[in-house]
Design a protein around this motif. Sequence first.
Motif, mmCIF file in Angstrom:
data_model
loop_
_atom_site.group_PDB
_atom_site.id
_atom_site.type_symbol
_atom_site.label_atom_id
_atom_site.label_comp_id
_atom_site.label_asym_id
_atom_site.label_seq_id
_atom_site.Cartn_x
_atom_site.Cartn_y
_atom_site.Cartn_z
ATOM 1 N N THR A 20 0.834 -1.205 0.000
ATOM 2 C CA THR A 20 0.000 0.000 0.000
ATOM 3 C C THR A 20 0.865 1.249 0.000
ATOM 4 O O THR A 20 0.607 2.206 -0.739
ATOM 5 N N ALA A 21 1.901 1.234 0.841
ATOM 6 C CA ALA A 21 2.778 2.401 0.932
ATOM 7 C C ALA A 21 3.459 2.660 -0.405
ATOM 8 O O ALA A 21 3.601 3.806 -0.836
ATOM 9 N N ASP A 22 3.875 1.582 -1.075
ATOM 10 C CA ASP A 22 4.500 1.742 -2.391
ATOM 11 C C ASP A 22 3.552 2.403 -3.374
ATOM 12 O O ASP A 22 3.916 3.317 -4.101
ATOM 13 N N LYS A 23 2.319 1.912 -3.376
ATOM 14 C CA LYS A 23 1.347 2.418 -4.321
ATOM 15 C C LYS A 23 1.065 3.892 -4.103
ATOM 16 O O LYS A 23 0.867 4.645 -5.048
ATOM 17 N N LEU A 24 1.033 4.296 -2.848
ATOM 18 C CA LEU A 24 0.700 5.687 -2.539
ATOM 19 C C LEU A 24 1.939 6.575 -2.454
ATOM 20 O O LEU A 24 1.860 7.721 -2.012
ATOM 21 N N ASN A 25 3.080 6.032 -2.847
ATOM 22 C CA ASN A 25 4.341 6.787 -2.787
ATOM 23 C C ASN A 25 4.680 7.275 -1.386
ATOM 24 O O ASN A 25 5.194 8.373 -1.212
ATOM 25 N N LEU A 26 4.395 6.458 -0.412
ATOM 26 C CA LEU A 26 4.739 6.848 0.958
ATOM 27 C C LEU A 26 6.051 6.193 1.385
ATOM 28 O O LEU A 26 6.302 5.974 2.559
ATOM 29 N N ASN A 27 6.895 5.861 0.394
ATOM 30 C CA ASN A 27 8.095 5.092 0.707
ATOM 31 C C ASN A 27 9.361 5.935 0.860
ATOM 32 O O ASN A 27 10.449 5.464 0.601
ATOM 33 N N THR A 28 9.227 7.189 1.261
ATOM 34 C CA THR A 28 10.412 7.977 1.556
ATOM 35 C C THR A 28 10.374 8.424 3.015
ATOM 36 O O THR A 28 9.300 8.441 3.622
ATOM 37 N N PRO A 29 11.537 8.768 3.580
ATOM 38 C CA PRO A 29 11.555 9.167 4.991
ATOM 39 C C PRO A 29 10.732 10.420 5.259
ATOM 40 O O PRO A 29 10.375 10.689 6.402
ATOM 41 N N TYR A 30 10.431 11.186 4.204
ATOM 42 C CA TYR A 30 9.759 12.464 4.443
ATOM 43 C C TYR A 30 8.257 12.325 4.624
ATOM 44 O O TYR A 30 7.614 13.212 5.170
ATOM 45 N N VAL A 31 7.699 11.218 4.157
ATOM 46 C CA VAL A 31 6.253 11.056 4.318
ATOM 47 C C VAL A 31 5.890 9.778 5.068
ATOM 48 O O VAL A 31 4.709 9.509 5.278
#
Lengths: 315, 285
Positions: free
Chosen positions: A167-178
């Motif tokens: 899910t995180a990959d899909k929503l681009n939540l895979n960086t330390p900033y988000v």
Amino acid sequence: MNEKELKDLKKGNGPNIAKESESQERKESREESKKLKQKENTANILIMVALIAFSIAFVYPVFMILFNSFKVGSAFSTNTAFNLPNGDTFSKLDNYIDAIKSKGFSQSLFYSFFITISSVAAILLCCSMCAWFISRIRNWFTEVLYYIFVFSMIVPFQMVMFTLSKTADKLNLNTPYVIWIIYLGFGAGLAVFMFCGFLKSIPIEIEEAAMIDGCNPIQTFFMIVIPMLKPTMISVGILEAMWVWNDYLLPYLVLDIKKYKTIPILIQYFRGSYGKVEWGPLMACIMLTIIPIVIVYIAGQKHIIKGVAAGAVKG
Amino acid sequence: MEKALKRYWPIFILPTLAAFAIGFIYPFAQGLYLSFCQFRTIDKVKWVGFDNYVKAFTWDPQPLTDSMKFTVAFALVSIVLINLGGFVLALALTRGVKGTNIFRTLFFMPNLIGGIVLGYIWNVLINGFLSLIGKPLIELNPTAGFWGLVVLMCWQQMGYMMIIYIAGLQSVPEELIEAAKIDGATKWITLIKVKVPMVMSSITICVFLTLSNSFKLFDQNLALTRGEPGDQTAMMALNIYNTFYGRSGQVWKGLGQAKAVIFCIIVVVLSLAQLLTTRKREVQQ
């Protein structure tokens, strides 16, 4: 003492004699209490010696990492792990320099700091607002929501690890900033639970008075509720910070670890895929990780210990 | 007030709810669904019913039941040791011995250090010790792996439990202990008959905290033994992780998800038991 006096009186002794025996008694009892105190003192000294011995054993593992982190890479082996570094094996600060320069410790430190601070701030703000809403508006929806939050606190991470990372990959939540959004979601259970527990115990009248005086809910929340929530905020903040700072699996699965390594990921990364470990810089990293923790801990130990105890009792 | 607050719902609950949906509700529901499927990536799934669950108990080369046995044994031993140790430390530190604060601060410290770091610290120490006495290293030695994990957990958790026990012991009223003394109770009897019953609620909290910590243990396990040799020291969480990410193939991810659901049910049942017993105690006191 009283008993003896009574006995004396019964025996028909005069009050004078009773006085005499009383003073004697006093002496005796004083001596007795002295003896008792001495006994207590020796016991306390024994306990103290035991505690000191135990403390030394307790600190030894960290001390061992400390002196081993100063050995040159080739000199560290399990056979000599207990030996202090000597002239041949002493590496000065090489391992530390290696860890900071080429192994990327400083970046990891930054990521860990950033993730911890942003996540804890988000959790404290959003969850306290959410908890206030839930505990002041009572209907089926908030009731169900509350129980889902409590339930999420219990569920082990393995249950959601695969789907959460996708899910995180899909929503681009895979960086330390988000990634704090993920932490806010997965850490909300404990925070909402603890805030609700506290909010139940404070009277609603104070808030009502503020509203009648013309505050809107946002003003009421920030000016009335937050100051009252402060002790709970400290507890929740400490517990969540301990969790996020030390968390390994969630960032490992969610972040793109080729680019972003938090400190626990960095340390685990020293173990290559074939089980070979670069112990020198690894141990330097461990020491570098422990030092900021110790500093923060010593600075705020009163709050930390109190906060953790309060959190445990309520949780 | 309710009406006014209700109008502000997007500000108060929407951020948390949205994050909660992303971080928990959706992954949980999807995980539950995927435990009945066979898949390699999330876009291509095939419904297989209870197949994964059957496999988890009958076919799996890394049986969850083995890990469960290891986990239960580990949990039992470490619960007893951690709580005894924590309680004894709390008793020693509530007598007014000099330096109490320093000791308390020191013993609590390992809690702040993360599981991965702790695992490597103890890996160095235990392997050093094992080679000193001429035994195989921890990666080849399941007995050492078991006791290594126990020692590590004691080191980490004793201080935490000590803090809770200290709080409990300090709330025992002086008069009760005084009264026991006057009635001629020895120290030992005072401890067993007065202090222990009075801190029963702390004991329940600590026992269940250690229980759920032992069951969910992952980081320490990964860093200290990696489940070696041959998955013999893999606890349930690590077992599930290995099933998911250890191999590539059609069957593994669905199987791992099914095991995760089983694991989740076990943990939830244990935690519910905790809640119920704590509630009961609260009523009694």
